[in-house]
Design a protein around this motif. Sequence first.
Motif, PDB file in Angstrom:
ATOM      1  N   ARG A 137       0.733  -1.050  -0.141  1.00 47.80           N
ATOM      2  CA  ARG A 137      -0.093  -0.108  -0.263  1.00 47.80           C
ATOM      3  C   ARG A 137       0.810   1.306  -0.082  1.00 47.80           C
ATOM      4  O   ARG A 137       1.817   1.967   0.959  1.00 47.80           O
ATOM      5  N   ALA A 138       0.851   2.338  -1.307  1.00 45.23           N
ATOM      6  CA  ALA A 138       1.525   3.171  -1.120  1.00 45.23           C
ATOM      7  C   ALA A 138       1.152   4.260  -1.894  1.00 45.23           C
ATOM      8  O   ALA A 138      -0.134   4.307  -2.922  1.00 45.23           O
ATOM      9  N   GLN A 189       4.177   7.116  -0.619  1.00 46.02           N
ATOM     10  CA  GLN A 189       5.509   6.805   0.149  1.00 46.02           C
ATOM     11  C   GLN A 189       4.644   6.334   0.316  1.00 46.02           C
ATOM     12  O   GLN A 189       3.407   5.409   0.697  1.00 46.02           O
ATOM     13  N   VAL A 190       5.096   4.557   1.281  1.00 44.40           N
ATOM     14  CA  VAL A 190       4.902   3.466   1.566  1.00 44.40           C
ATOM     15  C   VAL A 190       4.054   3.132   3.033  1.00 44.40           C
ATOM     16  O   VAL A 190       4.601   3.254   4.123  1.00 44.40           O
ATOM     17  N   ALA A 191       2.722   2.769   2.874  1.00 44.56           N
ATOM     18  CA  ALA A 191       1.909   3.026   4.421  1.00 44.56           C
ATOM     19  C   ALA A 191       2.489   1.382   5.497  1.00 44.56           C
ATOM     20  O   ALA A 191       2.167   1.374   6.105  1.00 44.56           O
ATOM     21  N   SER A 231      -5.715   1.845   5.641  1.00 48.26           N
ATOM     22  CA  SER A 231      -6.727   1.598   4.629  1.00 48.26           C
ATOM     23  C   SER A 231      -5.775   0.751   4.608  1.00 48.26           C
ATOM     24  O   SER A 231      -5.327  -0.913   3.491  1.00 48.26           O
ATOM     25  N   PHE A 232      -5.375  -0.169   5.628  1.00 51.18           N
ATOM     26  CA  PHE A 232      -5.470  -1.613   5.665  1.00 51.18           C
ATOM     27  C   PHE A 232      -6.165  -2.643   5.118  1.00 51.18           C
ATOM     28  O   PHE A 232      -5.660  -4.072   5.293  1.00 51.18           O
ATOM     29  N   PRO A 261       5.233   1.179   8.576  1.00 51.65           N
ATOM     30  CA  PRO A 261       6.542   1.950   9.461  1.00 51.65           C
ATOM     31  C   PRO A 261       5.990   2.509  10.058  1.00 51.65           C
ATOM     32  O   PRO A 261       4.691   2.891  10.067  1.00 51.65           O
ATOM     33  N   ALA A 262       6.328   3.077  11.534  1.00 55.73           N
ATOM     34  CA  ALA A 262       5.977   4.284  12.448  1.00 55.73           C
ATOM     35  C   ALA A 262       4.668   5.361  10.995  1.00 55.73           C
ATOM     36  O   ALA A 262       4.295   6.008  11.582  1.00 55.73           O
TER      37      ALA A 262
END
Length: 545
Positions: free
Chosen positions: A229-230, A251-253, A321-322, A268-269
């Motif tokens: 998810r980016a 950017q990578v979620a 949006s996981f 990532p944080a």
Amino acid sequence: MGADTRRLIIAMVLMTALVAVWSFLQPKQKPQPPKPAASAETQAKQEPAAPSAPSAPAAPAPAPVPDAPEEVVALNGDGFRATLTSHGGALKHLVLEGSKYQRGEHGKEEPIDLVHVAGGEPYPLSVVASPELGGAKDALTDPAARAPMRIVSRDAKSVVFEGRAGALTVRKTFRLTGKPFELAFDVEATGAQGAGALTILYPGFMPPTTKSGGFFSGPPLDFVRPICRAGTDTERFDLSGDKPPATVPGQVAWMGMDQHYFVAAVLPAEPVGTCVLARGQLAGTGVAALSVPLENGGRELSTTVYAGPKELDTLRSYGRSFDSAIDYGAMARPFALFARGLLYVMRWLEGLVRNWGVAIILLTLLVRIVLFPLTYKSMQSMNEMRKLQPEVEKLKAKFGDDREKLNMATMQLYQQHKVNPLGGCLPMLLQMPIWFALYAALQTSVELYRERFVWIQDLTLKDPYYVLPILMGASSFLTQKLSPQPADNAQAKMMLYFFPAFFTILMLNVPSGLTLYIFVNNLVSIIQQQVMMRRQALPVPAVSK
């Protein structure tokens, strides 16, 4: 043509088309020649502390780094057991606990291991130094990904590894957070000269023999796909074919491995870096990679690793949006909101009765109640048509084999008595989205995975004894028998015998939860028909001359 005839045709055509397109759009792995298994010498070097449950079947055993004795550390988290290895300071096994998270393997039940890797390739959460962002495919063959690391500290809830990744000195910390299926994973890299990137790898392996679960079935548990998810997109990478690496813009979620009812992902944080999805060197292998640029010769990165079931509320609690890790498929995406709504209703019902099969039955009854006003009008129309059946028989005798005149006279008869032959279609058409949404929910909702009902061991799989499809076919036949018949005898026989048989065959491999819904729906329809026939029995109207 009678109303029930038309609605049965519409229902089966739409059901067949929608489900067929759904299945067609699911990614399928092309069979490849199996790779040779690891040698006995290699297998002998595996650590004795590894969990007894294997990963996906047929995965070649990873070869340990030469001349580097392996050390492993087990962390027992909430709902899982993680085994970390000094070969790359990475995740070697992540076994889910509890009877729900098991799979039948070689005649016995085995816990599900969410780590799937092939021989010689890195373990999940390995890190490498890349000359630039996005070197995922090259990173898979970088020996630094499997380089030995030493254990600096360890206790029951954490372990710290230190080692080298090219020019970088890397310190990796794994820590239990206390949340279900979750690890904290922190990386600190120092010592680089000049620009470059730090890349976290999440490889996966799908056995080359893996096939789709069938024309109307979802993928098996060992069907894996790199996922990322980016920006505003969630992308999955099909491991079949020869697709080039794909960079997901933004950017990578989060990134990781999609495993049907389960997902393993690195979050990532805060969204950062670049995500690349790529195939590996061996058939059935692939990787999701998160690359972040080095700053002043180093980098610190804090992440959370979730590796567990795709429970909707749990995924949503992470944000970003996981919950898009749940894949409804291209055809079912318009029904995704509907499928989630059905799942929430079933979860509420299951909370009352403590059985998902009973919850599906109650859902069926609830839908029938909601649709009752339309169903009532539909059955009134059918009953009026049934009263006209003797007059239709007279028209058959009058016009013989002249179908055109027979159909025209029949329609005039219906118009004369203000009977709408299409009146029975609407309730069935309204059922179609429910069928499809329930099918999507059964194929994607881990809440229903391995849930039992009477003789059925798993409502997300077909009935192993085909009892429900046969009962559903018999109820469809009875429903058609009680419905007004078409004027054409040949057509009437086809509707009475062929379509219930066809529908039965169609449902043989469909998830048993959906077949249960349709069977109960048929039973309720038959009961309602019988009640209304008795309450509304009137003399047959005379035909005007």
